[in-house]
Design an enzyme around this catalytic site. Structure first.
Site, PDB file in Angstrom:
ATOM      1  N   HIS A 181      -4.530  -7.192  -5.057  1.00 41.74           N
ATOM      2  CA  HIS A 181      -3.202  -6.805  -5.513  1.00 41.74           C
ATOM      3  C   HIS A 181      -3.162  -5.344  -5.973  1.00 41.74           C
ATOM      4  CE1 HIS A 181      -1.782 -10.957  -5.213  1.00 41.74           C
ATOM      5  NE2 HIS A 181      -0.569 -10.448  -5.348  1.00 41.74           N
TER       6      HIS A 181
ATOM      7  N   HIS B 198      -2.692  -3.511  -2.848  1.00 43.04           N
ATOM      8  CA  HIS B 198      -1.280  -3.621  -2.476  1.00 43.04           C
ATOM      9  C   HIS B 198      -0.457  -2.583  -3.230  1.00 43.04           C
ATOM     10  CE1 HIS B 198       2.725  -4.798  -3.917  1.00 43.04           C
ATOM     11  NE2 HIS B 198       2.939  -5.168  -2.669  1.00 43.04           N
TER      12      HIS B 198
ATOM     13  N   ASP C 299       0.156 -13.582   0.669  1.00 45.39           N
ATOM     14  CA  ASP C 299       0.070 -13.426  -0.779  1.00 45.39           C
ATOM     15  C   ASP C 299      -0.831 -14.498  -1.376  1.00 45.39           C
ATOM     16  OD1 ASP C 299       0.680 -12.228  -3.226  1.00 45.39           O
ATOM     17  OD2 ASP C 299       2.494 -13.394  -3.512  1.00 45.39           O
TER      18      ASP C 299
END
Length: 363
Positions: free
Chosen positions: A254, A257, A171
């Site tokens: 992200h 993701h 992350d």
């Protein structure tokens, strides 16, 4: 336009610091709602209670049901109101902490965040990521302020499975990569305004620490020990990445993701594991140098982070699934539009397939 940087009011990190929780937070109120899942309560409840033993405070423990959903936030908000709670305390992983922040926001109460793992950069941010009850990304809830106190007991982090620390590194790997893209695009981060030099510097420091101490910290946590490398990585995963993403900006990694959450194949993966593959995909999307992409692939491979679609659990019906992921990553309002160039679902599809090819070639 104003330059803005966000940060929690106080950040505390160290081995054994959970035993001092009561001392640190008693000035915020007298009645505390502690939200944690049952597993976390099993090894933290006694220490938390002992930390308040010399104080006249009321502790209410409530079990988190596993998903940071609007339904769960509403349930806990009702409990906070019924119990006349002064302070919300979230203890556990990213979804527990995001839930605690959302409950505090809607209840107009202070919030204390106690991560028991360093698997995401959620703890320090003024943000809650909401999901449906089925675990599919729903929306970002932008909060008006960061947590009042964030406390990290690094021994508890080191006692958790090393895979969780690796997920946090995955992350945190997105922090500088995405902040750099946002800075180049002059995009507006979640903190608002324009990106400060401080935010970019912290994001870059985060990246440097990850590559310097990531493997050492991972190996130490496999033995449940706290070393200087572990302390550095916990700070990078939690504080530097938290400030870096919020004040530096999110971009393609992200969003990709979020795209992967719409297919069942990847639901066994942690947030940071999916983000790690999103980082490699963003680097491909940007056409960064082969050397830079290989550096990230090699680092992720050493930590057991996914670098191929097979690693992600996607082995069948690849084209329709990745098309679906690419469409979801490019939904209106997604952070992929912070990239310094136009991005389409076809671009994302091509970047994901290319990232998979590069990962397979390296392995």
């Amino acid at each position: 336009m104003a330059r803005i940087i966000n940060s929690p009011t106080k950040y505390i990190q160290g081995r054994g610091e959970l035993q001092n929780l009561g001392k640190y937070i008693n000035s915020l109120g007298n009645s505390f709602l502690v939200i944690a899942d049952q597993f976390v309560l099993n090894f933290t409840k006694e220490t938390i209670e002992q930390s308040f033993s010399d104080q006249e405070s009321t502790l209410t423990f409530e079990t988190f049901r596993g998903e940071c959903s609007k339904q769960e936030v509403n349930r806990l908000q009702t409990i906070a109101k019924e119990k006349q709670i002064d302070v919300i305390v979230g203890v556990g992983g990213g979804k527990t902490l995001d839930t605690a922040k959302a409950v505090a926001f809607y209840s107009k109460l202070p919030v204390v965040i106690v991560p028991t793992i360093a698997s995401t950069d959620a703890p320090c941010s003024a943000l809650s990521v909401l999901y449906t009850e089925e675990g599919v990304f729903d929306e970002y809830l932008i909060l008006p302020k960061n947590p009042d106190i964030v406390l990290v007991d690094t021994q508890i982090v080191a006692n958790a499975p090393a895979r969780l620390l690796a997920a946090g590194i995955g992350d945190a790997l997105a922090t500088y990569v995405e902040a750099r893209a946002c800075y180049e695009a002059n995009a507006t981060p979640m903190a608002g305004g324009t990106i400060t030099k401080a935010a970019i510097a912290l994001a870059e420091l985060c990246q440097n620490i990850l590559f310097e101490d990531g493997i050492k910290a991972f190996l130490a946590v496999e033995q449940n020990i706290v070393t200087k490398a572990v302390e550095n990585i916990v700070e990078a995963n939690t504080y530097l990445s938290g400030i870096g993403f919020e004040s530096g900006g999110l971009a393609a990694a992200h969003a990709i993701h979020n795209g992967f959450t719409v297919i069942d194949d990847t639901h066994h993966l942690y947030h940071g594991e999916k983000v790690a593959f999103g980082v490699i995909t963003q680097l491909v999307l940007e056409n960064r140098s082969t050397e830079e992409i290989q550096k990230y692939i090699a680092f992720c491979t050493e930590l057991g982070l996914p670098v191929t679609l097979e690693d992600m659990g996607i082995t069948e019906d690849i084209e329709p699934k990745i098309r679906k992921v690419a469409e979801a990553a490019c939904q209106e309002g997604e952070t992929i539009y912070n990239m310094p160039f136009p991005v389409t679902p076809d671009d994302v599809y091509a970047a994901i397939i290319s990232a998979d090819i590069l990962g397979r070639k390296y392995k």
